[in-house]
Design a protein around this motif. Structure first.
Motif, PDB file in Angstrom:
ATOM      1  N   ARG A  36      24.784 -32.616  59.697  1.00  0.00           N
ATOM      2  CA  ARG A  36      25.286 -31.255  59.891  1.00  0.00           C
ATOM      3  C   ARG A  36      26.452 -31.292  60.860  1.00  0.00           C
ATOM      4  NH1 ARG A  36      21.731 -26.606  60.942  1.00  0.00           N
ATOM      5  NH2 ARG A  36      23.772 -25.695  60.998  1.00  0.00           N
ATOM      6  N   LEU A  37      27.471 -30.538  60.529  1.00  0.00           N
ATOM      7  CA  LEU A  37      28.654 -30.426  61.380  1.00  0.00           C
ATOM      8  C   LEU A  37      28.619 -29.054  62.040  1.00  0.00           C
ATOM      9  CD1 LEU A  37      31.230 -31.904  58.855  1.00  0.00           C
ATOM     10  CD2 LEU A  37      30.239 -33.060  60.840  1.00  0.00           C
ATOM     11  N   ARG A  38      28.219 -29.024  63.284  1.00  0.00           N
ATOM     12  CA  ARG A  38      28.101 -27.758  64.014  1.00  0.00           C
ATOM     13  C   ARG A  38      29.441 -27.406  64.656  1.00  0.00           C
ATOM     14  NH1 ARG A  38      23.313 -30.369  64.190  1.00  0.00           N
ATOM     15  NH2 ARG A  38      21.458 -29.149  63.737  1.00  0.00           N
ATOM     16  N   LEU A  57      37.235 -27.268  58.363  1.00  0.00           N
ATOM     17  CA  LEU A  57      36.057 -27.460  57.525  1.00  0.00           C
ATOM     18  C   LEU A  57      36.278 -26.883  56.126  1.00  0.00           C
ATOM     19  CD1 LEU A  57      33.190 -26.727  60.069  1.00  0.00           C
ATOM     20  CD2 LEU A  57      33.768 -28.948  59.042  1.00  0.00           C
ATOM     21  N   GLN A  58      36.943 -25.744  56.045  1.00  0.00           N
ATOM     22  CA  GLN A  58      37.232 -25.159  54.731  1.00  0.00           C
ATOM     23  C   GLN A  58      38.158 -26.064  53.928  1.00  0.00           C
ATOM     24  OE1 GLN A  58      38.623 -21.211  55.710  1.00  0.00           O
ATOM     25  NE2 GLN A  58      36.554 -20.371  55.581  1.00  0.00           N
ATOM     26  N   GLN A  59      39.164 -26.623  54.580  1.00  0.00           N
ATOM     27  CA  GLN A  59      40.082 -27.534  53.900  1.00  0.00           C
ATOM     28  C   GLN A  59      39.344 -28.787  53.429  1.00  0.00           C
ATOM     29  OE1 GLN A  59      43.411 -27.172  53.185  1.00  0.00           O
ATOM     30  NE2 GLN A  59      43.391 -29.134  52.148  1.00  0.00           N
ATOM     31  N   LEU A  60      38.500 -29.333  54.283  1.00  0.00           N
ATOM     32  CA  LEU A  60      37.762 -30.544  53.929  1.00  0.00           C
ATOM     33  C   LEU A  60      36.725 -30.269  52.844  1.00  0.00           C
ATOM     34  CD1 LEU A  60      37.428 -32.157  57.459  1.00  0.00           C
ATOM     35  CD2 LEU A  60      38.958 -32.837  55.596  1.00  0.00           C
ATOM     36  N   GLN A  61      36.244 -29.046  52.749  1.00  0.00           N
ATOM     37  CA  GLN A  61      35.374 -28.679  51.639  1.00  0.00           C
ATOM     38  C   GLN A  61      36.174 -28.751  50.336  1.00  0.00           C
ATOM     39  OE1 GLN A  61      34.149 -24.571  51.275  1.00  0.00           O
ATOM     40  NE2 GLN A  61      32.316 -25.157  50.127  1.00  0.00           N
ATOM     41  N   GLY A  62      37.403 -28.258  50.376  1.00  0.00           N
ATOM     42  CA  GLY A  62      38.270 -28.323  49.205  1.00  0.00           C
ATOM     43  C   GLY A  62      38.567 -29.754  48.781  1.00  0.00           C
ATOM     44  N   GLU A  63      38.577 -30.668  49.731  1.00  0.00           N
ATOM     45  CA  GLU A  63      38.813 -32.085  49.440  1.00  0.00           C
ATOM     46  C   GLU A  63      37.534 -32.794  48.994  1.00  0.00           C
ATOM     47  OE1 GLU A  63      40.691 -34.007  52.775  1.00  0.00           O
ATOM     48  OE2 GLU A  63      42.276 -32.504  52.875  1.00  0.00           O
ATOM     49  N   LEU A  65      34.919 -33.525  50.997  1.00  0.00           N
ATOM     50  CA  LEU A  65      34.281 -34.305  52.058  1.00  0.00           C
ATOM     51  C   LEU A  65      33.150 -33.553  52.740  1.00  0.00           C
ATOM     52  CD1 LEU A  65      37.359 -35.947  53.809  1.00  0.00           C
ATOM     53  CD2 LEU A  65      35.671 -37.047  52.340  1.00  0.00           C
ATOM     54  N   VAL A  66      33.208 -32.228  52.698  1.00  0.00           N
ATOM     55  CA  VAL A  66      32.268 -31.386  53.427  1.00  0.00           C
ATOM     56  C   VAL A  66      31.669 -30.368  52.470  1.00  0.00           C
ATOM     57  CG1 VAL A  66      32.146 -29.606  55.243  1.00  0.00           C
ATOM     58  CG2 VAL A  66      33.483 -31.667  55.631  1.00  0.00           C
ATOM     59  N   SER A  67      30.400 -30.069  52.659  1.00  0.00           N
ATOM     60  CA  SER A  67      29.739 -28.979  51.939  1.00  0.00           C
ATOM     61  C   SER A  67      29.549 -27.824  52.901  1.00  0.00           C
ATOM     62  CB  SER A  67      28.365 -29.414  51.433  1.00  0.00           C
ATOM     63  OG  SER A  67      28.493 -30.417  50.469  1.00  0.00           O
ATOM     64  N   SER A  75      28.033 -29.635  56.243  1.00  0.00           N
ATOM     65  CA  SER A  75      27.473 -30.978  56.332  1.00  0.00           C
ATOM     66  C   SER A  75      28.401 -31.945  55.602  1.00  0.00           C
ATOM     67  CB  SER A  75      26.059 -31.040  55.739  1.00  0.00           C
ATOM     68  OG  SER A  75      26.092 -30.691  54.372  1.00  0.00           O
ATOM     69  N   VAL A  76      28.269 -33.219  55.948  1.00  0.00           N
ATOM     70  CA  VAL A  76      29.103 -34.264  55.354  1.00  0.00           C
ATOM     71  C   VAL A  76      28.540 -34.604  53.982  1.00  0.00           C
ATOM     72  CG1 VAL A  76      29.936 -36.636  55.585  1.00  0.00           C
ATOM     73  CG2 VAL A  76      29.667 -35.193  57.619  1.00  0.00           C
ATOM     74  N   ARG A  77      29.414 -34.626  52.977  1.00  0.00           N
ATOM     75  CA  ARG A  77      28.995 -35.020  51.628  1.00  0.00           C
ATOM     76  C   ARG A  77      28.950 -36.533  51.512  1.00  0.00           C
ATOM     77  NH1 ARG A  77      31.744 -32.077  46.822  1.00  0.00           N
ATOM     78  NH2 ARG A  77      30.280 -33.471  45.852  1.00  0.00           N
ATOM     79  N   GLU A  78      28.225 -36.998  50.523  1.00  0.00           N
ATOM     80  CA  GLU A  78      28.163 -38.431  50.230  1.00  0.00           C
ATOM     81  C   GLU A  78      29.550 -38.897  49.793  1.00  0.00           C
ATOM     82  OE1 GLU A  78      26.703 -42.103  50.047  1.00  0.00           O
ATOM     83  OE2 GLU A  78      25.325 -40.446  50.398  1.00  0.00           O
ATOM     84  N   VAL A  79      30.054 -39.940  50.417  1.00  0.00           N
ATOM     85  CA  VAL A  79      31.367 -40.486  50.082  1.00  0.00           C
ATOM     86  C   VAL A  79      31.172 -41.935  49.661  1.00  0.00           C
ATOM     87  CG1 VAL A  79      33.656 -41.054  50.968  1.00  0.00           C
ATOM     88  CG2 VAL A  79      32.519 -38.973  51.743  1.00  0.00           C
ATOM     89  N   ASN A  80      31.607 -42.257  48.445  1.00  0.00           N
ATOM     90  CA  ASN A  80      31.513 -43.645  48.006  1.00  0.00           C
ATOM     91  C   ASN A  80      32.916 -44.209  47.797  1.00  0.00           C
ATOM     92  OD1 ASN A  80      32.380 -42.751  45.458  1.00  0.00           O
ATOM     93  ND2 ASN A  80      30.293 -42.463  44.747  1.00  0.00           N
ATOM     94  N   GLU A  81      32.972 -45.466  47.444  1.00  0.00           N
ATOM     95  CA  GLU A  81      34.272 -46.152  47.322  1.00  0.00           C
ATOM     96  C   GLU A  81      35.164 -45.495  46.268  1.00  0.00           C
ATOM     97  OE1 GLU A  81      35.845 -50.573  46.136  1.00  0.00           O
ATOM     98  OE2 GLU A  81      33.930 -50.416  47.172  1.00  0.00           O
TER      99      GLU A  81
END
Length: 96
Positions: A36-38, A57-63, A65-67, A75-81
């Motif tokens: 969780r990203l507080r 956080l809104q921008q990173l959701q668009g990318e 990386l974040v839910s 929260s941080v999304r699962e990031v794979n290679e």
């Protein structure tokens, strides 16, 4: 904490510096998937107010990386290679 110099303040917005640093911290594994990203914690970590954290956080959701979920926060999304490779391919294509 990020060091903000007058030169960097002229070149970038606070939000974009926070977004870039948070992206780097996620991709480097500083923040693990599912964490969780507080907003308050991130505000203290990066030494900025809560507004640029929310925007980042809104921008990173668009990318991808974040839910962001209502009543649950970020929260941080699962990031794979493959995800990372695709993200960099897209950024190269748009010249970011």
């Amino acid at each position: 904490m990020m060091n903000i110099t007058p030169e960097s303040a002229l070149n970038e917005t606070t939000y974009s510096r926070v977004r870039d640093k948070l992206r780097q911290d996620i991709l480097s594994g500083e923040f693990k998937p599912g964490v969780r990203l507080r907003i308050g914690d991130l505000s203290n970590r990066y030494g900025v107010s809560q507004l640029p954290i929310r925007e980042a956080l809104q921008q990173l959701q668009g990318e991808g990386l974040v839910s962001l979920l209502p009543h649950k926060g970020a929260s941080v999304r699962e990031v794979n290679e493959k995800f990372v490779s695709d993200m960099y391919d897209i950024r190269m294509a748009i010249g970011d």
